[in-house]
Design an enzyme around this catalytic site. Structure first.
Site, mmCIF file in Angstrom:
data_model
loop_
_atom_site.group_PDB
_atom_site.id
_atom_site.type_symbol
_atom_site.label_atom_id
_atom_site.label_comp_id
_atom_site.label_asym_id
_atom_site.label_seq_id
_atom_site.Cartn_x
_atom_site.Cartn_y
_atom_site.Cartn_z
ATOM 1 N N HIS A 427 0.816 -1.210 0.000
ATOM 2 C CA HIS A 427 0.000 0.000 0.000
ATOM 3 C C HIS A 427 0.857 1.269 0.000
ATOM 4 O O HIS A 427 2.045 1.249 0.274
ATOM 5 C CB HIS A 427 -0.958 0.000 1.200
ATOM 6 C CG HIS A 427 -0.288 0.066 2.541
ATOM 7 N ND1 HIS A 427 0.090 1.250 3.140
ATOM 8 C CD2 HIS A 427 0.067 -0.911 3.419
ATOM 9 C CE1 HIS A 427 0.634 1.005 4.319
ATOM 10 N NE2 HIS A 427 0.639 -0.295 4.517
ATOM 11 N N CYS A 446 2.695 -4.908 6.991
ATOM 12 C CA CYS A 446 2.404 -4.703 5.573
ATOM 13 C C CYS A 446 3.581 -4.035 4.859
ATOM 14 O O CYS A 446 4.494 -3.510 5.490
ATOM 15 C CB CYS A 446 1.143 -3.857 5.418
ATOM 16 S SG CYS A 446 -0.382 -4.755 5.792
#
Length: 535
Positions: A427, A446
């Site tokens: 992301h 992440c």
């Protein structure tokens, strides 16, 4: 087969001849009956081998006198002689020991036991060289890799029906990376036999214009490492500076051409330690012995980059931030398939972050983290002032938390989804300043991307003639929008402290989570060792 193995192999053939003569000396019928009974008894403890031999009426495939039996023996012993090339535990596959055991097998019962033993060795070798010595998750729990183990019965059945040498040669990974790592391993082993990289470089900062013994030691070490040509200079000149820069680039360091503390520490890592990293990388490559996908995304955690690969060539590269070093924030390793991206995403806060980080803040101040909505089980926003957060703990907190789409959203303006049980994805991020750091371990697990828009354009380029225009038409609405990838892309999150560039250049990175050190210790416990080879 290596040159070293060829010399030993001629000795195997002489010994095998004696073994075959011994087999022919007993009465044929009695020998066959006793042999098959011994095979049945010894295979009974192994379900796959029991079924394999039962289907062929307990006839052997290794210890007979036919040309097929000889071909299988020769191919197996030849593969065993080269087991060390692949970084396998050579004591398990010592051809001399195995030949001595073959020669010592005098009776039909002993020959039957030897027949089954060779099949067991074949199956163990096949697994070791094909899919790895270790079970990765048992060594490092954060390795969630689905290793493509082959069925043992299917493996030996296929071998019996195939060209023995060709079948054994097909077992190691066929990936270009494995071939390059194998080549570099053998090169480092030859270098070790010649004394490695020589004396370490004495401490102290070195840069252009410096001179003295430390510069000479640096020059000699760079030459031995292959980062500069031979030189007689005793001054830190342009050639040494260029060699230092090449070294820095190959080790993920700032290529400023100055030997500071970090560069000096990396330069003085012994060749033996670097060889261990290569052996670990080969084991890791065996855990992934399946097609990666002609187009795939490769995220090497230690390298802090995410790469779109097309036919083994990088077509897009961006810097990444990975999970922090804390044990509960490290990024896991696994493979999955990217199916879609979300433009203007909401951030649904993971429960671990809610209860560990945000709940204590809310207990001190109900208006803390006010940019994040608190919702009930039906998704309705609650009034913070009406809640006594002090009555809750990590186990009974009943609410969820969500940050709506915005430029300040923790996920930035786009996220790339490959749905998985670990809740890991790639992301954007508003914290752009972190990408300038050399070591980028800051996330909750992440993978944050430095160039997420460009990453999206490249992925969308396969399904629209104007990927940038398409992307921004959705972005400009400010609404959360899912965009499916017409051709889903495999994603591989890996951890390699040793890897090669497609040009063949060997690279090394810091073992930021300490995982490769643990894998090396586990390999060493299985009998894997660093070796030096001459010739």
């Amino acid at each position: 087969m290596s040159v070293l193995s060829a010399n030993r192999f001629s000795l195997f053939m002489v010994a095998l001849l004696g073994f075959v003569v011994t087999m022919l000396s007993a009465p044929a019928d009695a020998q066959v009956t006793a042999f098959r009974q011994a095979v049945a008894e010894n295979a009974a403890r192994d379900e796959a081998l029991a079924e394999f031999y039962r289907a062929r009426d307990f006839e052997g495939i290794w210890t007979g006198t036919t040309s097929r039996d000889r071909a299988r023996r020769n191919a197996l012993l030849g593969a065993f002689a080269d087991a060390g090339d692949h970084g396998l535990p050579t004591a398990d596959y010592d051809p001399d020991r195995i030949m001595a055991q073959l020669q010592a097998a005098d009776t039909p019962a002993e020959k039957g036991a030897m027949e089954v033993y060779l099949s067991q060795l074949f199956l163990q070798y096949a697994r070791d060289v094909q899919t790895g010595i270790l079970r990765p998750g048992a060594v490092v729990s954060a390795i969630k890799r689905d290793v493509p183990y082959r069925g043992r019965l299917a493996l030996i059945t296929a071998f019996e029906r195939s060209s023995p040498a060709g079948f054994l040669a097909s077992l190691p990974p066929s990936s270009p990376e494995y071939a390059r790592l194998l080549r570099e391993k053998l090169r480092l082993e030859r270098l070790l036999a010649e004394g490695g990289w020589g004396a370490p470089v004495p401490g102290g900062r070195l840069e252009t214009g410096a001179s003295g013994p430390a510069v000479v030691a640096l020059r000699d070490r760079l030459v031995r490492m292959g980062y500069m040509n031979r030189s007689a200079t005793q001054v830190y000149d342009a050639a040494i500076q260029a060699g230092v820069q090449r070294f820095q680039q190959a080790h993920g360091l700032n290529p400023d051409g100055i030997v500071g503390e970090g560069t000096l520490r990396a330069i003085n890592v012994p060749a033996q330690t670097r060889l261990q990293s290569v052996i670990v990388a080969m084991e890791r490559e065996r855990w992934m012995n399946r097609p990666r996908g002609s187009r795939h995304i490769w995220v090497n955690l230690t390298d802090f980059h995410a790469i779109i690969m097309d036919n083994d060539n990088p077509t897009f590269v961006t810097r990444s931030v990975i999970g922090a070093r804390d044990s509960d924030r490290q990024s896991p390793e696994f493979s999955d398939v990217m199916e879609f991206m979300v433009i203007n995403p909401s951030w649904y806060v993971p429960r671990s972050i809610i209860t560990k980080e945000y709940l204590p803040m809310l207990q001190r101040n109900p208006n803390a983290v006010s940019h994040i909505e608190i919702t009930d089980s039906r998704g309705r926003r609650i009034n913070r002032g009406a809640v006594d957060f002090s009555q809750y703990n990590r186990s009974n907190f009943p609410y969820s938390m969500r940050q709506p789409p915005s430029r300040g959203n923790a996920l930035g303006l786009v996220k790339f989804m490959f749905p998985n049980q670990y809740n890991i994805y790639l992301h954007d991020t508003p914290a752009k300043n972190l990408f300038s750091r050399q070591t980028r371990t800051f996330s909750h697990g992440c993978i944050r991307l430095n160039d997420p828009f460009e990453f999206a354009y490249e992925l969308l380029s396969r399904q629209t003639s104007d990927p940038q225009g398409f992307f921004h038409s959705r972005l400009d609405t400010g609404r959360e929008t899912r965009v499916d990838l017409e051709d889903p892309v495999p994603v591989h999150i890996v951890y390699r402290t040793a890897f090669t560039h497609t040009t063949g250049q060997l690279n090394f990175r810091e073992d930021v989570y300490g995982r490769d050190a643990r894998i090396w210790r586990a390999l060493a416990n299985e009998g894997v060792a660093v070796r030096a080879i001459g010739g």
